[in-house]
Design a protein around this motif. Structure first.
Motif, PDB file in Angstrom:
ATOM      1  N   LEU A 203     -16.180 -56.447   9.193  1.00  0.00           N
ATOM      2  CA  LEU A 203     -15.891 -57.495  10.168  1.00  0.00           C
ATOM      3  C   LEU A 203     -17.176 -58.083  10.749  1.00  0.00           C
ATOM      4  O   LEU A 203     -17.290 -59.295  10.921  1.00  0.00           O
ATOM      5  CB  LEU A 203     -15.004 -56.948  11.288  1.00  0.00           C
ATOM      6  N   VAL A 204     -18.136 -57.228  11.055  1.00  0.00           N
ATOM      7  CA  VAL A 204     -19.420 -57.711  11.570  1.00  0.00           C
ATOM      8  C   VAL A 204     -20.090 -58.593  10.521  1.00  0.00           C
ATOM      9  O   VAL A 204     -20.596 -59.677  10.825  1.00  0.00           O
ATOM     10  CB  VAL A 204     -20.352 -56.536  11.971  1.00  0.00           C
ATOM     11  N   TYR A 205     -20.077 -58.154   9.268  1.00  0.00           N
ATOM     12  CA  TYR A 205     -20.690 -58.930   8.189  1.00  0.00           C
ATOM     13  C   TYR A 205     -20.030 -60.302   8.070  1.00  0.00           C
ATOM     14  O   TYR A 205     -20.721 -61.322   7.960  1.00  0.00           O
ATOM     15  CB  TYR A 205     -20.597 -58.179   6.860  1.00  0.00           C
ATOM     16  N   GLN A 206     -18.715 -60.328   8.097  1.00  0.00           N
ATOM     17  CA  GLN A 206     -17.995 -61.596   7.943  1.00  0.00           C
ATOM     18  C   GLN A 206     -18.323 -62.578   9.055  1.00  0.00           C
ATOM     19  O   GLN A 206     -18.436 -63.780   8.814  1.00  0.00           O
ATOM     20  CB  GLN A 206     -16.490 -61.350   7.899  1.00  0.00           C
ATOM     21  N   THR A 207     -18.487 -62.083  10.262  1.00  0.00           N
ATOM     22  CA  THR A 207     -18.728 -62.976  11.395  1.00  0.00           C
ATOM     23  C   THR A 207     -20.201 -63.284  11.643  1.00  0.00           C
ATOM     24  O   THR A 207     -20.519 -64.327  12.201  1.00  0.00           O
ATOM     25  CB  THR A 207     -18.113 -62.417  12.693  1.00  0.00           C
ATOM     26  N   ARG A 208     -21.105 -62.384  11.230  1.00  0.00           N
ATOM     27  CA  ARG A 208     -22.512 -62.563  11.596  1.00  0.00           C
ATOM     28  C   ARG A 208     -23.475 -62.752  10.415  1.00  0.00           C
ATOM     29  O   ARG A 208     -24.567 -63.249  10.612  1.00  0.00           O
ATOM     30  CB  ARG A 208     -22.996 -61.352  12.394  1.00  0.00           C
ATOM     31  N   CYS A 209     -23.090 -62.353   9.212  1.00  0.00           N
ATOM     32  CA  CYS A 209     -24.046 -62.340   8.095  1.00  0.00           C
ATOM     33  C   CYS A 209     -23.611 -63.187   6.901  1.00  0.00           C
ATOM     34  O   CYS A 209     -24.438 -63.733   6.181  1.00  0.00           O
ATOM     35  CB  CYS A 209     -24.256 -60.908   7.600  1.00  0.00           C
ATOM     36  N   GLN A 210     -22.325 -63.250   6.690  1.00  0.00           N
ATOM     37  CA  GLN A 210     -21.781 -63.867   5.483  1.00  0.00           C
ATOM     38  C   GLN A 210     -22.162 -65.338   5.347  1.00  0.00           C
ATOM     39  O   GLN A 210     -22.370 -65.828   4.243  1.00  0.00           O
ATOM     40  CB  GLN A 210     -20.261 -63.721   5.484  1.00  0.00           C
TER      41      GLN A 210
ATOM     42  N   ASP B 162     -39.225 -66.872   1.480  1.00  0.00           N
ATOM     43  CA  ASP B 162     -40.140 -67.171   2.584  1.00  0.00           C
ATOM     44  C   ASP B 162     -39.443 -67.994   3.667  1.00  0.00           C
ATOM     45  O   ASP B 162     -39.984 -68.948   4.181  1.00  0.00           O
ATOM     46  CB  ASP B 162     -41.374 -67.912   2.052  1.00  0.00           C
ATOM     47  N   ASP B 163     -38.232 -67.625   3.990  1.00  0.00           N
ATOM     48  CA  ASP B 163     -37.514 -68.288   5.065  1.00  0.00           C
ATOM     49  C   ASP B 163     -37.418 -67.304   6.229  1.00  0.00           C
ATOM     50  O   ASP B 163     -37.636 -66.109   6.058  1.00  0.00           O
ATOM     51  CB  ASP B 163     -36.115 -68.710   4.599  1.00  0.00           C
ATOM     52  N   GLU B 164     -37.100 -67.786   7.388  1.00  0.00           N
ATOM     53  CA  GLU B 164     -37.017 -66.926   8.573  1.00  0.00           C
ATOM     54  C   GLU B 164     -35.580 -66.470   8.808  1.00  0.00           C
ATOM     55  O   GLU B 164     -34.652 -67.266   8.781  1.00  0.00           O
ATOM     56  CB  GLU B 164     -37.510 -67.695   9.801  1.00  0.00           C
ATOM     57  N   MET B 165     -35.418 -65.180   9.028  1.00  0.00           N
ATOM     58  CA  MET B 165     -34.118 -64.645   9.418  1.00  0.00           C
ATOM     59  C   MET B 165     -34.113 -64.522  10.936  1.00  0.00           C
ATOM     60  O   MET B 165     -35.008 -63.921  11.525  1.00  0.00           O
ATOM     61  CB  MET B 165     -33.880 -63.262   8.794  1.00  0.00           C
ATOM     62  N   GLN B 166     -33.114 -65.114  11.562  1.00  0.00           N
ATOM     63  CA  GLN B 166     -33.013 -65.097  13.014  1.00  0.00           C
ATOM     64  C   GLN B 166     -32.618 -63.705  13.522  1.00  0.00           C
ATOM     65  O   GLN B 166     -31.940 -62.947  12.832  1.00  0.00           O
ATOM     66  CB  GLN B 166     -31.972 -66.114  13.476  1.00  0.00           C
ATOM     67  N   ALA B 167     -33.038 -63.420  14.736  1.00  0.00           N
ATOM     68  CA  ALA B 167     -32.661 -62.166  15.391  1.00  0.00           C
ATOM     69  C   ALA B 167     -31.169 -62.181  15.718  1.00  0.00           C
ATOM     70  O   ALA B 167     -30.558 -63.242  15.819  1.00  0.00           O
ATOM     71  CB  ALA B 167     -33.476 -61.984  16.668  1.00  0.00           C
ATOM     72  N   ASN B 168     -30.587 -61.002  15.851  1.00  0.00           N
ATOM     73  CA  ASN B 168     -29.176 -60.848  16.210  1.00  0.00           C
ATOM     74  C   ASN B 168     -29.065 -59.975  17.443  1.00  0.00           C
ATOM     75  O   ASN B 168     -29.849 -59.047  17.622  1.00  0.00           O
ATOM     76  CB  ASN B 168     -28.411 -60.173  15.066  1.00  0.00           C
ATOM     77  N   ASP B 169     -28.089 -60.237  18.261  1.00  0.00           N
ATOM     78  CA  ASP B 169     -27.890 -59.435  19.460  1.00  0.00           C
ATOM     79  C   ASP B 169     -26.839 -58.344  19.236  1.00  0.00           C
ATOM     80  O   ASP B 169     -26.034 -58.056  20.107  1.00  0.00           O
ATOM     81  CB  ASP B 169     -27.504 -60.322  20.642  1.00  0.00           C
ATOM     82  N   LEU B 170     -26.886 -57.729  18.079  1.00  0.00           N
ATOM     83  CA  LEU B 170     -25.939 -56.663  17.753  1.00  0.00           C
ATOM     84  C   LEU B 170     -26.303 -55.374  18.484  1.00  0.00           C
ATOM     85  O   LEU B 170     -27.476 -55.061  18.669  1.00  0.00           O
ATOM     86  CB  LEU B 170     -25.917 -56.403  16.253  1.00  0.00           C
ATOM     87  N   THR B 171     -25.298 -54.631  18.872  1.00  0.00           N
ATOM     88  CA  THR B 171     -25.508 -53.321  19.484  1.00  0.00           C
ATOM     89  C   THR B 171     -25.913 -52.317  18.400  1.00  0.00           C
ATOM     90  O   THR B 171     -25.680 -52.569  17.205  1.00  0.00           O
ATOM     91  CB  THR B 171     -24.219 -52.824  20.159  1.00  0.00           C
ATOM     92  N   PRO B 172     -26.476 -51.169  18.769  1.00  0.00           N
ATOM     93  CA  PRO B 172     -26.769 -50.150  17.761  1.00  0.00           C
ATOM     94  C   PRO B 172     -25.531 -49.744  16.949  1.00  0.00           C
ATOM     95  O   PRO B 172     -25.622 -49.513  15.746  1.00  0.00           O
ATOM     96  CB  PRO B 172     -27.315 -48.979  18.582  1.00  0.00           C
ATOM     97  N   GLN B 173     -24.375 -49.695  17.598  1.00  0.00           N
ATOM     98  CA  GLN B 173     -23.149 -49.353  16.873  1.00  0.00           C
ATOM     99  C   GLN B 173     -22.822 -50.423  15.834  1.00  0.00           C
ATOM    100  O   GLN B 173     -22.499 -50.109  14.695  1.00  0.00           O
ATOM    101  CB  GLN B 173     -21.981 -49.186  17.846  1.00  0.00           C
ATOM    102  N   GLN B 174     -22.912 -51.693  16.212  1.00  0.00           N
ATOM    103  CA  GLN B 174     -22.641 -52.779  15.268  1.00  0.00           C
ATOM    104  C   GLN B 174     -23.666 -52.789  14.132  1.00  0.00           C
ATOM    105  O   GLN B 174     -23.318 -53.064  12.986  1.00  0.00           O
ATOM    106  CB  GLN B 174     -22.646 -54.128  15.982  1.00  0.00           C
ATOM    107  N   LEU B 175     -24.917 -52.510  14.453  1.00  0.00           N
ATOM    108  CA  LEU B 175     -25.952 -52.426  13.416  1.00  0.00           C
ATOM    109  C   LEU B 175     -25.618 -51.324  12.417  1.00  0.00           C
ATOM    110  O   LEU B 175     -25.713 -51.530  11.196  1.00  0.00           O
ATOM    111  CB  LEU B 175     -27.330 -52.171  14.038  1.00  0.00           C
ATOM    112  N   ALA B 176     -25.226 -50.167  12.921  1.00  0.00           N
ATOM    113  CA  ALA B 176     -24.866 -49.054  12.039  1.00  0.00           C
ATOM    114  C   ALA B 176     -23.678 -49.435  11.161  1.00  0.00           C
ATOM    115  O   ALA B 176     -23.649 -49.137   9.961  1.00  0.00           O
ATOM    116  CB  ALA B 176     -24.548 -47.808  12.868  1.00  0.00           C
ATOM    117  N   GLN B 177     -22.724 -50.110  11.752  1.00  0.00           N
ATOM    118  CA  GLN B 177     -21.534 -50.509  10.998  1.00  0.00           C
ATOM    119  C   GLN B 177     -21.876 -51.496   9.895  1.00  0.00           C
ATOM    120  O   GLN B 177     -21.497 -51.309   8.734  1.00  0.00           O
ATOM    121  CB  GLN B 177     -20.502 -51.119  11.951  1.00  0.00           C
TER     122      GLN B 177
END
Length: 139
Positions: free
Chosen positions: A38-45, A95-110
């Motif tokens: 779910l995190v991937y679909q909303t934040r990375c995909q 050589d493109d920039e990846m933006q920072a994310n405000d994910l929690t440690p739990q969301q990062l682990a997921q």
């Protein structure tokens, strides 16, 4: 004879119940993986594609298991704080920039568990403790 049949029935039932039980690691993995999807679909995909293929020479794919495995301790930093500069994955330069994310440690682990076990990858569970330790060493 009835006692033997009852004993065999109880024994078989016990074996079936034990075989159907999952261990804690398996349950944890499934929990992290499904939430990570779910995190991937909303934040990375949007950038990395539904199949983890990235975008041409701009956004790297998430399909290179060797890269993910060799940089496992840096992945939480990349996702949390973004990434600038050249990156070489599977012989291709990005050589493109990846933006920072405000994910929690739990969301990062997921999401790292999901990415690490999808797109041909098999890297196991990334838990919150691992992410917290990795974030301590971000540069």
């Amino acid at each position: 004879m009835k006692l033997t049949a009852a004993f065999i029935s109880i024994f078989l039932l016990a074996v079936i119940l034990l075989a159907s039980c999952e261990n804690d690691q398996s349950i944890e993995f499934k929990r992290y993986y499904s939430s990570g999807a779910l995190v991937y679909q909303t934040r990375c995909q949007n950038c990395h594609d539904a199949n983890g293929g990235g975008l041409a020479a701009l956004i790297p794919p998430l399909t290179d298991t060797a890269y993910l495995k060799n940089n496992r301790s840096r992945l939480a930093c990349y996702v949390k704080f973004g990434l600038k500069g050249k990156l070489s994955i599977n012989g291709r330069e990005f050589d493109d920039e990846m933006q920072a994310n405000d994910l929690t440690p739990q969301q990062l682990a997921q999401v790292l568990t999901y990415i690490g076990n999808t797109f041909g990858n098999k890297l196991g569970t990334v838990n919150e403790q691992e992410v917290a330790a990795d974030l301590q060493h971000c540069q």
